[in-house]
Design a protein around this motif. Structure first.
Motif, PDB file in Angstrom:
ATOM      1  N   ILE A 182       0.842  -1.203   0.000  1.00 21.33           N
ATOM      2  CA  ILE A 182       0.000   0.000   0.000  1.00 21.33           C
ATOM      3  C   ILE A 182       0.873   1.247   0.000  1.00 21.33           C
ATOM      4  O   ILE A 182       0.640   2.195  -0.761  1.00 21.33           O
ATOM      5  N   GLU A 183       1.879   1.253   0.858  1.00 20.42           N
ATOM      6  CA  GLU A 183       2.785   2.402   0.932  1.00 20.42           C
ATOM      7  C   GLU A 183       3.553   2.580  -0.370  1.00 20.42           C
ATOM      8  O   GLU A 183       3.785   3.709  -0.822  1.00 20.42           O
ATOM      9  N   HIS A 184       3.949   1.477  -0.969  1.00 20.60           N
ATOM     10  CA  HIS A 184       4.686   1.522  -2.242  1.00 20.60           C
ATOM     11  C   HIS A 184       3.831   2.160  -3.342  1.00 20.60           C
ATOM     12  O   HIS A 184       4.311   3.009  -4.096  1.00 20.60           O
ATOM     13  N   ALA A 185       2.562   1.750  -3.422  1.00 25.36           N
ATOM     14  CA  ALA A 185       1.663   2.302  -4.442  1.00 25.36           C
ATOM     15  C   ALA A 185       1.429   3.784  -4.210  1.00 25.36           C
ATOM     16  O   ALA A 185       1.446   4.589  -5.159  1.00 25.36           O
ATOM     17  N   TRP A 186       1.211   4.176  -2.966  1.00 23.95           N
ATOM     18  CA  TRP A 186       0.988   5.589  -2.634  1.00 23.95           C
ATOM     19  C   TRP A 186       2.209   6.438  -2.960  1.00 23.95           C
ATOM     20  O   TRP A 186       2.097   7.517  -3.555  1.00 23.95           O
ATOM     21  N   ASP A 187       3.370   5.957  -2.587  1.00 23.35           N
ATOM     22  CA  ASP A 187       4.605   6.711  -2.831  1.00 23.35           C
ATOM     23  C   ASP A 187       4.839   6.932  -4.319  1.00 23.35           C
ATOM     24  O   ASP A 187       5.369   7.972  -4.727  1.00 23.35           O
ATOM     25  N   HIS A 188       4.441   5.960  -5.147  1.00 23.45           N
ATOM     26  CA  HIS A 188       4.636   6.128  -6.588  1.00 23.45           C
ATOM     27  C   HIS A 188       3.714   7.213  -7.132  1.00 23.45           C
ATOM     28  O   HIS A 188       4.123   8.007  -7.987  1.00 23.45           O
ATOM     29  N   TYR A 189       2.489   7.281  -6.659  1.00 21.48           N
ATOM     30  CA  TYR A 189       1.577   8.348  -7.082  1.00 21.48           C
ATOM     31  C   TYR A 189       2.122   9.716  -6.675  1.00 21.48           C
ATOM     32  O   TYR A 189       2.094  10.673  -7.466  1.00 21.48           O
ATOM     33  N   VAL A 190       2.609   9.813  -5.456  1.00 20.12           N
ATOM     34  CA  VAL A 190       3.123  11.093  -4.954  1.00 20.12           C
ATOM     35  C   VAL A 190       4.337  11.543  -5.765  1.00 20.12           C
ATOM     36  O   VAL A 190       4.477  12.723  -6.100  1.00 20.12           O
ATOM     37  N   ALA A 191       5.208  10.600  -6.092  1.00 23.82           N
ATOM     38  CA  ALA A 191       6.439  10.934  -6.813  1.00 23.82           C
ATOM     39  C   ALA A 191       6.210  11.186  -8.298  1.00 23.82           C
ATOM     40  O   ALA A 191       7.079  11.750  -8.970  1.00 23.82           O
ATOM     41  N   ASN A 192       5.038  10.783  -8.818  1.00 20.24           N
ATOM     42  CA  ASN A 192       4.773  10.914 -10.251  1.00 20.24           C
ATOM     43  C   ASN A 192       3.400  11.548 -10.501  1.00 20.24           C
ATOM     44  O   ASN A 192       2.503  10.899 -11.053  1.00 20.24           O
ATOM     45  N   PRO A 193       3.239  12.814 -10.131  1.00 21.93           N
ATOM     46  CA  PRO A 193       1.937  13.465 -10.338  1.00 21.93           C
ATOM     47  C   PRO A 193       1.559  13.578 -11.807  1.00 21.93           C
ATOM     48  O   PRO A 193       0.366  13.591 -12.138  1.00 21.93           O
ATOM     49  N   ASP A 194       2.542  13.644 -12.714  1.00 22.35           N
ATOM     50  CA  ASP A 194       2.227  13.713 -14.142  1.00 22.35           C
ATOM     51  C   ASP A 194       1.558  12.422 -14.607  1.00 22.35           C
ATOM     52  O   ASP A 194       0.725  12.443 -15.523  1.00 22.35           O
ATOM     53  N   ILE A 212      -4.439  12.387  -4.969  1.00 19.21           N
ATOM     54  CA  ILE A 212      -3.527  13.165  -5.807  1.00 19.21           C
ATOM     55  C   ILE A 212      -4.289  13.915  -6.902  1.00 19.21           C
ATOM     56  O   ILE A 212      -4.041  15.103  -7.148  1.00 19.21           O
ATOM     57  N   SER A 213      -5.239  13.260  -7.542  1.00 20.38           N
ATOM     58  CA  SER A 213      -5.938  13.878  -8.669  1.00 20.38           C
ATOM     59  C   SER A 213      -6.871  15.001  -8.235  1.00 20.38           C
ATOM     60  O   SER A 213      -7.166  15.901  -9.026  1.00 20.38           O
ATOM     61  N   ASN A 214      -7.349  14.965  -7.001  1.00 22.26           N
ATOM     62  CA  ASN A 214      -8.290  15.979  -6.517  1.00 22.26           C
ATOM     63  C   ASN A 214      -7.683  16.895  -5.451  1.00 22.26           C
ATOM     64  O   ASN A 214      -8.420  17.561  -4.721  1.00 22.26           O
ATOM     65  N   GLN A 215      -6.381  16.935  -5.389  1.00 21.45           N
ATOM     66  CA  GLN A 215      -5.710  17.696  -4.332  1.00 21.45           C
ATOM     67  C   GLN A 215      -6.047  19.185  -4.367  1.00 21.45           C
ATOM     68  O   GLN A 215      -6.174  19.824  -3.316  1.00 21.45           O
TER      69      GLN A 215
END
Length: 242
Positions: free
Chosen positions: A126-138, A205-208
């Motif tokens: 779960i943390e791995h998936a979240w961290d990837h979204y945060v690091a790759n907002p594009d 991330i998409s609705n921040q």
């Protein structure tokens, strides 16, 4: 009469690469001789890397319809004809961007090392998936745009279409191990767990921007990101615990 013929490069891309040559430091001229600055050719891989990096930023900011080839070429430090040479048109370039973003996501999923304990494994996943979204907002923004286009380009991509996502298999493997040990519910489906993990991360991330505005907070501040990371773990783990 000068009978020397001009040498033609053996590969077409060598001719295209010449369009983005950069100036190298001038050698010391011989006394009384002509002076001319030497040039060094940029490797093809570097050209394509710059084009894709600029294209990702452009499509993430303006979407497919609003993206402009001239802005991409300018940001990449090249010319429009180079983009058409490598990709043919804007649609193929956009598809290449999708494929690159998905390839990077798949690569990050393959790098995940599965621990022996299923509870710890699910938490780390779960943390791995979240961290990837945060690091790759594009990535999030481009996927949002592709969904507005009803997934037209992703369905046309043979590269993405035939690729299995390691995260799907990893979730199923962790869930199965936890069910065998009696720590996870047996009536839980792996696809539901995966969609919960992705939804809780992607939506944030998409609705921040809109959520930050009406809540009056900065959802992307470090403390709030850390808090949501822990919250996702708590929600998913509680929902599947035996």
């Amino acid at each position: 009469k000068n009978t020397a013929s001009k040498k033609t490069p053996s590969r077409p891309r060598a001719r295209a690469a010449a369009a983005v040559e950069g100036n190298a430091p001038a050698p010391t001229p011989l006394p009384g001789g002509p002076t001319r600055r030497a040039t060094t050719r940029v490797p093809e891989e570097q050209i394509e890397h710059r084009i894709l990096a600029a294209a990702i930023a452009e499509f993430a900011e303006h979407g497919f319809a609003g993206a402009r080839i001239e802005r991409i070429s300018k940001q990449a430090g090249t010319v429009d004809r180079m983009l058409y040479y490598y990709y043919g048109n804007k649609e193929r370039l956009y598809q290449a961007v999708l494929e690159k973003l998905y390839a990077e996501m798949i690569g990050a999923q393959r790098d995940f090392v599965l621990p022996p304990d299923p509870v710890a494994g699910m938490r780390q996943l779960i943390e791995h998936a979240w961290d990837h979204y945060v690091a790759n907002p594009d990535l999030v923004r481009v996927i949002m745009n592709e969904n507005l286009l009803r997934g037209r380009h992703i369905r046309q991509s043979q590269q993405v279409g035939r690729t299995s996502f390691p995260l799907v298999e990893t979730v199923a493997e962790i869930l199965s191990a936890g069910q065998a040990q009696g720590v996870f519910r047996r009536d839980v489906k792996a696809e539901h767990v995966l969609m919960s993990i992705m939804s809780l991360g992607f939506f944030y991330i998409s609705n921040q921007y809109t959520c930050s505005a009406w809540m009056g907070v900065d959802l992307m501040s470090r403390p709030r990101r850390a808090g949501w990371r822990a919250h996702i773990c708590e929600v998913v783990l509680r929902s599947i615990q035996a």
